[in-house]
Enzyme design. Structure first.
Site, mmCIF file in Angstrom:
data_model
loop_
_atom_site.group_PDB
_atom_site.id
_atom_site.type_symbol
_atom_site.label_atom_id
_atom_site.label_comp_id
_atom_site.label_asym_id
_atom_site.label_seq_id
_atom_site.Cartn_x
_atom_site.Cartn_y
_atom_site.Cartn_z
ATOM 1 N N GLN A 232 -5.543 -3.424 10.794
ATOM 2 C CA GLN A 232 -4.463 -2.732 11.505
ATOM 3 C C GLN A 232 -4.957 -1.472 12.203
ATOM 4 O OE1 GLN A 232 -0.437 -2.707 9.656
ATOM 5 N NE2 GLN A 232 -1.532 -3.416 7.847
ATOM 6 N N LYS B 223 0.822 -1.213 0.000
ATOM 7 C CA LYS B 223 0.000 0.000 0.000
ATOM 8 C C LYS B 223 0.858 1.266 0.000
ATOM 9 C CE LYS B 223 -2.147 -1.097 3.794
ATOM 10 N NZ LYS B 223 -1.503 -2.393 4.026
ATOM 11 N N THR B 224 1.812 1.289 0.923
ATOM 12 C CA THR B 224 2.657 2.477 1.023
ATOM 13 C C THR B 224 3.507 2.623 -0.224
ATOM 14 O OG1 THR B 224 2.662 2.238 3.416
ATOM 15 C CG2 THR B 224 4.353 3.652 2.471
ATOM 16 N N ARG C 9 5.355 -6.971 11.033
ATOM 17 C CA ARG C 9 6.505 -6.095 10.819
ATOM 18 C C ARG C 9 7.718 -6.893 10.351
ATOM 19 N NH1 ARG C 9 4.153 -2.651 9.226
ATOM 20 N NH2 ARG C 9 2.424 -4.055 9.534
ATOM 21 N N ASP D 237 -2.049 7.778 3.927
ATOM 22 C CA ASP D 237 -1.639 6.417 4.295
ATOM 23 C C ASP D 237 -2.277 6.073 5.646
ATOM 24 O OD1 ASP D 237 -0.379 4.004 4.157
ATOM 25 O OD2 ASP D 237 1.668 4.773 4.340
ATOM 26 N N GLU D 238 -2.402 4.789 5.943
ATOM 27 C CA GLU D 238 -2.953 4.332 7.230
ATOM 28 C C GLU D 238 -4.299 4.990 7.517
ATOM 29 O OE1 GLU D 238 -1.306 2.033 8.925
ATOM 30 O OE2 GLU D 238 0.804 2.227 8.374
#
Ligand code: ATP
Ligand code: MG
Length: 776
Positions: free
Chosen positions: A251, A34-35, A622, A218-219
């Site tokens: 998330q 995504k990022t 992560r 983002d996020e």
């Protein structure tokens, strides 16, 4: 360059990156790119000339992420990206307010209060109002204020539920007035002030709406109501701008701070999103790690539902370790990390993650004693240390003498015989005239007036002497000229503090040079905060921030991120919250214990438990190649020894993905446990069976279950009955908590305790002399 830019994308990613000017939403799991899509999209928009750097605003969640995005962009693009509006919500708001301070009703040199300054400022208000500290704790008042601000409510808008609320609303009003007087803003205020200005100033709104043609977030799952409303002011639904949001409902870990996953559905609806991209390929983690993440998160009921797969190798199984103490746990982490490092993993690619900041201390001291370089993000950070805050307070007074918080911090530090009475007089004078402490000094006569005037003269002198100097020069001069250095030199325990002050001077210097700016720079970059104007003043306003102001902002907004020498290969320590969006070759996740993770506050509430599970999902995902999970039977936290059982999350991981390093994890096996069990069975005193080199250490409570056990694990220990007449595995009824199952028992007589898992209230330790438990 275009082709290389797009070469490493899969078809879904490519579609998202090259979406023409219309709203887009990516809803996809961790590590699916995504990022990367978001960053590549910015590069694509720029390199194809669809928009200039000034026409883009991108919001990230942490300063670290913003910085990473800028680094990636400058690698992809041939020109300087520093002036771009890329940063956190707070960073962008700060930049906005620096440019429009006048319209926002702020002094030009306004300063930012960090979290602890905020509480101190609220405390002053409570004190001035003569509030009973027990009934109206300042910390609680500060939370109240922050939450109100997050809902965009000013004191007049807050609807009180009870008497406490009514008092807090008053505190809020006074606190706002105090901040205004002192020219300071807290974090929540940055956001709210920007929102209000955009909402109430049509010309400004029109300007920014025209300027930012592309807004990327983002996020997105972690935006709260105010942030979403803020966003809509910059790029309203149905407008000309293309808004591009990426997120992952699994998330979402900020519900406790008001984040609303529902914003994703609202976004899709309100912006009439035609392209909703789903990414299912995970490029980050090895198979075992991804299996673990998928398995775990499938235990959550409230999900939008996504799948993730990988074409990559299965990799090493997840290593799981159990330790008798947190001390031993840290030792184990260190040994494993060292062996990874010896085998070629850079230290910066090794992350130690934990649920709460307090857990870092024992890890830090182990690393410190072993001489291994490390960096802590968050926690008690470099910029939060007392001596650093003192030095910063002097520096802040140079920028803004009306900053009362800084004034109070150093007016009598180092000591200059300014007593509490004198300060009370000064505060009274300031209150009655509505002026700052600094401005009120002249109102005091006699001895009090004289000693205070000496202080203001000192600050004035520092300001004169540092005019025109480099940032390093200013900091160096203030550290000496304020008397701080001399003070710590004469203190026999002051050596470390002196070193830290030296480090501050280094930080000031690298703040300038690291970013490539010499002493002639007209403006300083603070781009990691999202407000860096680069080499030129802001295009609209021409505002330039002084190097010192930029540095002070950096200190309060990004505290800690430069505590170790930047660029050094150091092991990374942070909370899971702070690790969001990041990735590491190897991840250690410690403190996987019931009550700690999942956190006890979340146990009684299904929503809370699901949020903890999402947090665990974030932690697991992560890791690229190696994941290590560990728990400890005992742990010193907040000055108390806690006795722990392993986290329920172990039961939610696929057994095939785990490699238990300690025998079966949770039952008999280790010598430690055998000793303990037999002692239990003998009914002997439990103290002192196994020493762990710590005072007040006691043997662990019995544990049960194993990795593959069902959610309500069968008890293993102890085997024999307990003098309470209860036994593990037995059903019990409690008048308040209802029905439950005894998990474990310990102690005897008045000291007997039971660990019970209640259907609706979660796990609890109960003192049997008090709790009425009826066997059922
Ligand atoms: P998170 O949800 O944790 O924020 P994310 O969806 O943002 O994750 P990224 O950080 O963008 O994921 O990507 C994860 C990793 O996968 C990165 O190292 C990225 O460079 C890599 N990656 C993404 N897409 C591809 C691709 N098409 N080919 C190869 N690697 C990729
Ligand atoms: Mg990401």
């Amino acid at each position: 360059m275009n082709s290389t830019l797009l070469a490493h994308l899969n078809p879904e990613q490519l579609a998202a990156v090259t979406l023409e000017s219309e709203p887009g939403l990516i809803l996809a799991g961790a590590g699916s790119g995504k990022t990367r899509v978001l960053t590549t999209r910015i590069a694509w928009l720029l390199s194809t000339g669809r928009v200039g750097p000034g026409g883009i605003m991108a919001v990230t969640f942490t300063n670290k992420a913003a910085k990473e995005m800028l680094t990636r962009l400058s690698a992809m693009l041939p020109y300087n990206v520093r002036g771009m509006w890329i940063g956190t919500f707070h960073g962008l708001c700060h930049r906005f307010l620096r440019a429009h301070w006048k319209a926002a009703g702020l002094p030009q040199g306004f300063q930012i209060l960090d979290a602890s300054d905020t509480v101190a400022a609220v405390k002053r208000v409570c004190k001035a109002m003569n509030l009973d500290e027990e009934r109206y704790p300042a910390k609680q008042a500060a939370h109240f204020i922050a939450h109100a601000k997050e809902r965009a409510e000013r004191p007049k808008d807050v609807v009180p539920r009870d008497e406490q609320d009514r008092r807090f609303i008053e505190v809020y009003a006074q606190y706002d007035a105090q901040c205004q007087r002192e020219g300071v803003v807290d974090f929540a205020e940055l956001m709210l002030r920007t929102y209000e200005l955009m909402r109430d100033d049509p010309a400004l709104r029109a300007h920014y709406q025209q300027r930012f043609q592309h807004v990327l977030v983002d996020e997105f799952q972690d935006t709260n109501a105010l942030q979403y409303a803020w966003l809509k002011l910059f790029a309203p639904p149905g407008g000309q701008q293309a808004v591009f949001a990426v997120g992952d409902d699994d998330q979402s870990i900020y519900a406790f701070r008001g984040a609303e996953v529902g914003n994703m559905a609202a976004f899709e609806r309100e912006y009439r999103v035609r392209l909703q991209v789903k990414l299912e390929q995970n490029y980050r983690s090895c198979g075992h790690i991804l299996d673990a993440a998928n398995h775990l998160i499938s235990h959550n009921e409230r999900r939008l539902g996504k799948t993730l797969r990988t074409d990559g190798p299965q990799g090493e199984p997840i290593r799981v370790n159990e330790s008798p103490t947190d001390f031993e746990e840290a030792k184990w982490v260190l040994e494993e990390a060292q062996s990874l490092h010896r085998a070629g993993t850079p230290r910066a690619e090794i992350a130690l993650l934990y649920r709460s900041n307090a857990q870092s201390r024992v890890l830090e001291s182990a690393l410190f004693n072993a001489g291994i370089p490390y960096r802590v993000y968050g926690g008690l950070r470099f910029f939060e240390r007392a001596e650093i805050k003192h030095a910063l307070a002097y520096l802040r007074l140079l920028e803004n003498p009306n900053d009362d918080t800084s004034f109070l911090r150093v007016v009598n530090f180092p000591a200059r015989a300014i007593g509490a009475r004198t300060l009370e007089q000064l505060q009274d004078a300031a209150r009655s005239s509505g002026r700052s402490l600094w401005q009120s000094v002249s109102a005091l006569s006699g001895k009090p007036g004289q000693v205070l005037a000496k202080f203001t003269a000192l600050v004035e002198e520092l300001r004169r002497a540092t005019e025109g100097q480099t940032l390093r020069g200013i900091v160096e001069h203030v550290v000496e000229g304020s008397g701080l250095a001399a003070h710590y030199r004469s203190d026999k325990d002051g050596a470390e503090r002196l070193e830290n002050l030296d480090e501050l001077i280094t930080a000031a210097e690298s703040f300038v040079t690291q970013e490539g700016f010499g002493r002639d720079a007209v403006a300083l970059p603070v781009d990691e905060l999202g407000q860096g104007p680069g080499l030129t003043p802001d295009a609209e306003t021409g505002e330039i921030m002084s190097p010192l102001a930029a540095f002070l902002t950096h200190a309060s907004l990004e505290a800690g991120e430069h505590q170790a020498i930047a660029g050094a290969d150091a092991i990374q320590l942070m909370t899971i919250h702070a690790a969001k969006g990041l990735e590491f070759d190897a991840v250690f996740l410690t403190g996987l214990e019931e009550g700690l993770f999942p956190n006890e506050r979340a146990l009684s509430d299904p929503d809370g438990l699901e949020e903890e599970r999402r947090l665990m999902y974030v932690a697991i995902t992560r890791a690229r190649q190696r994941l290590h999970l560990s728990f400890s039977q005992t742990r010193m936290l907040h000055g108390q020894t806690r006795y722990n059982v392993k986290s329920r999350f172990f039961d939610e991981l696929p057994p095939d993905a785990l490699k238990w390093l300690t025998p079966q994890g949770g039952g008999f096996g280790s010598g430690f446990e055998r000793d303990y069990a037999s002692a239990w069975q003998r009914g002997s005193g439990l103290k002192g069976i196994v020493g762990a080199g710590r005072e007040g250490w006691e043997p662990p409570r019995p544990r049960w279950g194993n990795a593959s056990a069902a959610p309500a694990p069968a008890p293993v220990l102890p085997k024999s009955g307990h003098d309470s007449g209860l036994r593990p595995g037995q059903g019990v009824f409690h008048t308040k908590f209802g029905e439950g199952v005894v998990l474990a028992l310990e102690g005897s007589g008045n000291d007997a305790r039971a660990h019970v898992r209640f259907g609706r209230h979660g796990d609890k330790w109960l003192a049997l002399s008090v709790a009425k438990l009826t066997p059922i």
